[in-house]
Scaffold this motif. Structure first.
Motif, PDB file in Angstrom:
ATOM      1  N   ALA A  85       0.816  -1.222   0.000  1.00 29.54           N
ATOM      2  CA  ALA A  85       0.000   0.000   0.000  1.00 29.54           C
ATOM      3  C   ALA A  85       0.840   1.258   0.000  1.00 29.54           C
ATOM      4  O   ALA A  85       0.569   2.207   0.727  1.00 29.54           O
ATOM      5  N   LEU A  86       1.894   1.294  -0.811  1.00 25.73           N
ATOM      6  CA  LEU A  86       2.678   2.524  -0.940  1.00 25.73           C
ATOM      7  C   LEU A  86       1.956   3.457  -1.904  1.00 25.73           C
ATOM      8  O   LEU A  86       1.204   3.002  -2.756  1.00 25.73           O
ATOM      9  N   TYR A  87       2.205   4.765  -1.763  1.00 24.93           N
ATOM     10  CA  TYR A  87       1.629   5.715  -2.709  1.00 24.93           C
ATOM     11  C   TYR A  87       2.479   5.677  -3.973  1.00 24.93           C
ATOM     12  O   TYR A  87       3.638   6.085  -3.953  1.00 24.93           O
ATOM     13  N   PRO A  88       1.935   5.202  -5.099  1.00 26.26           N
ATOM     14  CA  PRO A  88       2.768   4.939  -6.281  1.00 26.26           C
ATOM     15  C   PRO A  88       3.350   6.205  -6.896  1.00 26.26           C
ATOM     16  O   PRO A  88       4.361   6.146  -7.580  1.00 26.26           O
ATOM     17  N   HIS A  89       2.715   7.357  -6.646  1.00 29.66           N
ATOM     18  CA  HIS A  89       3.193   8.584  -7.293  1.00 29.66           C
ATOM     19  C   HIS A  89       4.183   9.346  -6.429  1.00 29.66           C
ATOM     20  O   HIS A  89       4.637  10.412  -6.799  1.00 29.66           O
TER      21      HIS A  89
END
Lengths: 348, 279
Positions: A85-89
């Motif tokens: 659940a990392l923020y991809p941006h």
């Protein structure tokens, strides 16, 4: 540094009850593992502790304060998810500092905490990479780092290693254990893998269908499982369960005495762990070898007993059998487990 | 043998695609080519190229100087951009609500919102006209913006819902634990993840609005509020039609759509294909 207490926690989805009257208290700095087959409610309970699911009834206390009506961010928890659940941006630094930036923590303090977390997890060289440029293990380290920078009272892990390959899983398991020894935080760790549970936990909570089957240290669960389910779940390969008879306080398998028990006369279930069996010419387990698996240092013998029941034994690598050979195994009487007809363990 | 078959197959497919492309581009090319020709040449040799005596930029001259065309162009741009902004904003927000939250009537509301796809908004023209007149918005760009926003929402919500469902639940949960409000989760976490879809919806919604003649004709035919499609009509008189100017105006009107498409095309293709293969 915090304690966690669940009091009479219950959860309904519509008419289905998924968590039954859950009571648990976790001591400060303890690493408690929730383990159970998938769908047993362990993840739901973790999400309830995190504040991502509401409670149908009951109370949750963290550090003596009731938190079950608080939003997740006010509970002093941090959670690591199975899919990272990392923020991809955002790059690694952005991911690590995101929650602090949102809390309006001062820039210098954010940098300090992010750098500490990066040092602990060895992320310094990856700080400007995006999540898609990282390997699975690195992503999971960033996810853990994101939890560390929040300096939470309680860490929550939701099957964090399930998406990693076998070798990396072993490595990250050790990393998490080291992390716990270093930070000494209270941690709740959910997994369906009993090996992870055994190696990580100070205490294990075994779940089945929304109910606690047993709570205890890994060795307690291994040595004195409360019932057949726990006995079969803990330990690898799984415990052998054999139909036996009890007569005058003796447990008999094919009329040979295996051990003694307080179980009343009649049919009973005998539980023996594969690793406690050894070759013994006078032993009570006699049968023919079906399959023999040699792993070098150790070997697994799959036996077909005289009455048709099958069992597995883990022997040391000295032994050599061929399919069809006859084989006789014995066990120390104090290593035997006897279960009554309700599946509960009978104290010896 | 197998390789030859594959070759033939691929040649065949390309031949079909190529002829389709030519077919689709032909009318457009005809407009652009003829817009550079004299009136005589347009009728004398419609398929000829604008060379020598046939070449004339009079159409463009009259469009740019002797008409209110720049104003019409501006009106179209305002109506399209503002409608697009509202369609994207409200469409994505509504889709987020129905795909993310569990509440009573969730299914009913999502079906109700999407039902608009099946009912052409033009069926309600008379009622819309009455409503707009009652609100005192006749002959304003606001009237067009409101109607176009309503017209674009159902398909936008439909596309957004499908894509927002595929956004990992754990990322949103993780943002919740980080203490973000639901609005910030939407704007800072969800929206950046679905950027290709925004491009897709933008292009799909923009083209019908830009090309529409019906609502400008009915709701705001006033001199000040004409859009390009309506403005072109001024070159079509009762007795004479200035074909050069009409074609020039139409050629210029293609430009914004073309520019938008070029900007969005990479994201657009990703948006369309990721639905099928979850790339």
């Amino acid at each position: 540094m915090a304690t966690l207490e669940l009091k009479g926690v219950e959860k309904f989805f519509g008419a289905t009850q998924v968590i039954h009257d859950m009571n648990l208290s976790v001591a400060d700095g303890e690493l408690v593992v929730f383990v159970g087959p998938s769908g047993c409610g362990k993840s739901t309970l973790l999400r309830m502790i995190a504040g991502l699911e509401t409670l149908s009834s009951g109370e949750i206390h963290i550090d003596g304060q009731r938190v079950d009506y608080q939003p997740p961010s006010n509970r002093g928890i941090a959670m690591v998810f199975q899919s990272y659940a990392l923020y991809p941006h955002k790059d690694v630094r952005g991911n690590l500092g995101f929650s602090l930036k949102h809390d309006k923590v001062e820039k210098s303090e954010i940098d300090r905490r992010v750098n500490i977390a990066a040092d602990i997890l060895g992320l310094q060289d990856l700080m400007s990479r995006k999540p898609r440029e990282l390997s699975g293990g690195q992503r999971q380290r960033v996810a853990i780092g994101r939890a560390i920078v929040r300096e939470p009272k309680v860490f929550l892990f939701d099957e964090p290693l399930s998406n990693l390959d076998a070798a990396l899983r072993v490595h990250m398991r050790v990393e998490i254990l080291k992390l716990h020894q270093r930070l000494k935080n209270t941690m709740i760790y959910v997994t369906h893998d009993q090996v992870e549970a055994m190696t990580l936990a100070d205490r294990i909570v075994v779940f089945r269908a929304g109910k606690v089957e047993q709570i205890g240290t890994p060795l307690e669960l291994y040595r004195t499982p409360a019932n057949r389910f726990v006995a079969g779940f803990i330990g690898s390969p799984a415990m052998n369960f054999l139909n036996a008879d009890c007569k005058d306080g003796k447990v008999l398998l094919n009329d040979r005495e295996v051990c003694r028990s307080t179980h009343p006369d009649g049919p009973t279930t005998l539980g023996v762990r594969p690793e406690h069996l050894q070759v013994d010419k006078q032993g009570p387990f006699q049968g023919s070898v079906q399959v023999f698996e040699h792993l070098g240092g150790e070997a697994f013998v799959h036996l077909n007993l005289a009455d048709g029941q099958t069992m597995v034994a883990k022997l040391d690598g000295e032994h050599q059998f061929r399919p069809g050979d006859s084989c006789q195994l014995g066990i120390a009487a104090d290593k035997c487990h006897v279960f009554d007809n309700d599946g509960l363990r009978v104290a010896s | 043998m197998r390789r030859i078959q594959d070759r033939l197959g691929s040649v065949g497919i390309h031949a079909i695609l190529l002829s389709w492309t030519l077919l689709a581009l032909f009318p457009l090319a005809l407009i652009v080519v003829n817009s550079f020709k004299t009136r005589k040449a347009i009728f004398g040799d419609p398929l000829g190229l604008p060379t020598g005596k046939a070449l004339s930029l009079k159409g463009y001259e009259s469009v740019m100087t002797n008409s209110d065309f720049p104003m019409f162009f501006g009106n179209s741009l305002i109506v399209t951009c503002v409608s697009l902004f509202f369609i994207l904003l409200f469409g994505a927000m509504a889709a987020h609500a129905v795909s993310e939250y569990r509440f009573k009537g969730n299914t009913f509301i999502s079906i109700y919102l999407i039902l608009g796809i099946m009912v052409p908004i033009r069926l309600g023209t008379v009622a819309l006209l009455n409503l707009i007149v009652d609100m005192g918005l006749a002959n304003t760009l606001t009237a067009l913006i409101l109607v176009y926003t309503a017209q674009g929402l159902p398909i936008a919500i439909f596309i957004f819902t499908e894509f927002l469902r595929s956004v990992s639940r754990e990322i949103k949960d993780s943002a919740r634990i980080d203490g973000l409000s639901e609005y910030r989760i939407f704007f800072e976490v969800v929206i950046p993840l679905v950027r290709p879809v925004i491009a897709t919806v933008a292009v799909f919604s923009m083209i019908p609005i830009w090309n529409d003649l019906w609502f400008p004709l009915i709701l705001s035919p006033g001199e000040e509020t004409r859009t390009v499609t309506l403005g072109v009509q001024q070159f079509i008189g009762q007795y004479t039609v200035q074909w050069g100017s009409v074609l020039a105006a139409l050629s210029v009107a293609i430009l914004p759509v073309l520019i938008m498409y070029v900007i969005f095309s990479r994201q657009l293709i990703r948006g369309i294909t990721s639905g099928a293969v979850k790339g």
